[in-house]
Design an enzyme around this catalytic site. Structure first.
Site, PDB file in Angstrom:
ATOM      1  N   SER A   9      34.026  60.951  57.796  1.00 60.82           N
ATOM      2  CA  SER A   9      34.002  60.097  56.608  1.00 60.82           C
ATOM      3  C   SER A   9      35.369  60.062  55.947  1.00 60.82           C
ATOM      4  CB  SER A   9      32.966  60.609  55.608  1.00 60.82           C
ATOM      5  OG  SER A   9      33.086  59.908  54.391  1.00 60.82           O
ATOM      6  N   HIS A  34      33.834  56.493  59.523  1.00 58.69           N
ATOM      7  CA  HIS A  34      32.782  56.187  58.549  1.00 58.69           C
ATOM      8  C   HIS A  34      33.417  55.892  57.196  1.00 58.69           C
ATOM      9  CE1 HIS A  34      28.583  56.351  57.145  1.00 58.69           C
ATOM     10  NE2 HIS A  34      29.052  56.942  56.055  1.00 58.69           N
ATOM     11  N   ASP A  36      32.557  55.087  53.279  1.00 60.74           N
ATOM     12  CA  ASP A  36      31.548  55.126  52.217  1.00 60.74           C
ATOM     13  C   ASP A  36      32.001  54.276  51.041  1.00 60.74           C
ATOM     14  OD1 ASP A  36      29.453  57.026  53.089  1.00 60.74           O
ATOM     15  OD2 ASP A  36      31.120  58.432  53.206  1.00 60.74           O
ATOM     16  N   MET A  38      31.075  52.871  47.363  1.00 60.21           N
ATOM     17  CA  MET A  38      30.204  53.137  46.218  1.00 60.21           C
ATOM     18  C   MET A  38      30.632  52.275  45.033  1.00 60.21           C
ATOM     19  SD  MET A  38      30.230  57.280  46.346  1.00 60.21           S
ATOM     20  CE  MET A  38      30.364  58.147  47.909  1.00 60.21           C
ATOM     21  N   HIS A  67      29.271  52.051  55.251  1.00 61.80           N
ATOM     22  CA  HIS A  67      28.020  52.396  54.570  1.00 61.80           C
ATOM     23  C   HIS A  67      28.116  51.893  53.133  1.00 61.80           C
ATOM     24  CE1 HIS A  67      25.470  55.968  52.817  1.00 61.80           C
ATOM     25  NE2 HIS A  67      24.885  54.796  52.640  1.00 61.80           N
ATOM     26  N   MET A  69      26.880  51.706  49.648  1.00 61.08           N
ATOM     27  CA  MET A  69      26.037  52.298  48.596  1.00 61.08           C
ATOM     28  C   MET A  69      26.239  51.465  47.338  1.00 61.08           C
ATOM     29  SD  MET A  69      26.596  56.346  49.314  1.00 61.08           S
ATOM     30  CE  MET A  69      28.090  56.251  50.290  1.00 61.08           C
ATOM     31  N   MET A 138      19.925  59.648  54.872  1.00 59.90           N
ATOM     32  CA  MET A 138      20.744  60.447  53.959  1.00 59.90           C
ATOM     33  C   MET A 138      20.154  61.854  53.873  1.00 59.90           C
ATOM     34  SD  MET A 138      23.277  58.625  52.995  1.00 59.90           S
ATOM     35  CE  MET A 138      23.907  59.856  51.838  1.00 59.90           C
ATOM     36  N   PHE A 144      28.155  61.567  46.113  1.00 59.26           N
ATOM     37  CA  PHE A 144      29.198  62.586  46.059  1.00 59.26           C
ATOM     38  C   PHE A 144      29.292  63.318  47.396  1.00 59.26           C
ATOM     39  CE2 PHE A 144      27.637  62.133  41.721  1.00 59.26           C
ATOM     40  CZ  PHE A 144      28.815  61.965  41.011  1.00 59.26           C
ATOM     41  N   ASP A 176      23.863  61.624  57.426  1.00 62.79           N
ATOM     42  CA  ASP A 176      25.011  61.660  56.517  1.00 62.79           C
ATOM     43  C   ASP A 176      24.707  62.582  55.339  1.00 62.79           C
ATOM     44  OD1 ASP A 176      27.194  61.210  54.903  1.00 62.79           O
ATOM     45  OD2 ASP A 176      26.895  59.052  54.697  1.00 62.79           O
ATOM     46  N   GLY A 198      32.362  64.760  56.515  1.00 67.95           N
ATOM     47  CA  GLY A 198      33.511  64.527  55.651  1.00 67.95           C
ATOM     48  C   GLY A 198      34.269  65.803  55.382  1.00 67.95           C
TER      49      GLY A 198
END
Length: 216
Positions: A9, A34, A36, A38, A67, A69, A138, A144, A176, A198
């Site tokens: 990640s 990956h 992320d 957010m 991904h 979010m 998840m 976080f 993840d 990560g």
């Protein structure tokens, strides 16, 4: 042959040296990168958007796994694909018109994944499992990095695998959250195909060696 893919990640990368870290992953045994994303609304944190995606697109030589979010992901999937996403995963909990959005992603030429939060039961996937390329479970509450792995994930992997087989789906199972050297092999043995890591990668002295060890 059992799939064993590692997707480090980039949320845990050094953003002052993002090109360096991406090039390290390009030269490592990592399979995917990956990403992320957010928005501070769907999850209580903000990560990054298209300017950082542009940097990733410029330097990444491997499969880019995004991904989302975020709320209303359907508004942004096309732009993420235009910025180099090979796979876009959206949350079951964040998308009202799931079937439409999954097919929109695929029609744009990318793979489509569906994500479940820890408290969302696997049975919610029944009407979409045959359409998706990946199920992301998840194993922490999203938002976080560095959280403790939720043990109920193993049960959900088994339930997802059963549903994939009973629906003749080809979807991969991705995990993840809280993935590390202590549980990686157990997760693969349980039926996971792709592990996101990560902190477990980027906080070590030799990230490339850690990626090798995660695949064993």
């Amino acid at each position: 042959m059992k799939t064993k893919l590692i997707a480090p990640s980039l949320l845990s990368a050094d953003f002052g040296n993002l090109q360096r870290d991406i090039e390290m992953l390009n030269n490592s045994q990592a399979d995917w990168l990956h990403v992320d994303v957010m928005d501070g609304r769907f999850v209580p944190n903000i990560s990054f958007g298209f300017p950082v995606m542009k940097t990733i697109q410029q330097h990444a030589k491997k499969f880019v796994d995004v991904h989302l979010m975020i709320v209303e992901p359907e508004k942004y999937v096309e732009e993420f694909i235009n910025h180099g996403a090979d796979l876009v995963s959206i949350h079951y909990e964040a998308c009202t018109h799931l079937h439409r959005t999954i097919h929109h992603i695929q029609n744009l030429g990318a793979k489509a994944g569906i994500v479940l939060n820890p408290s969302t039961p696997v049975l919610m996937l029944e009407d979409i499992i045959a359409d998706v390329d990946l199920v992301l479970l998840m194993s922490v509450n999203p938002g976080f990095g560095g959280q403790k792995f939720i043990e109920n994930t193993y049960k959900k992997i088994a339930e997802t695998k059963d549903m994939i087989l009973s629906n003749n789906s080809t979807a991969l199972i991705q995990i993840d959250g809280g993935v590390n050297l202590d549980n990686a092999s157990k997760l693969f043995d349980a039926g996971a195909d792709v592990l996101v890591a990560g902190n477990a990668v980027f906080s070590t002295e030799n990230p490339e060696r850690t990626i090798e060890l995660l695949k064993i």
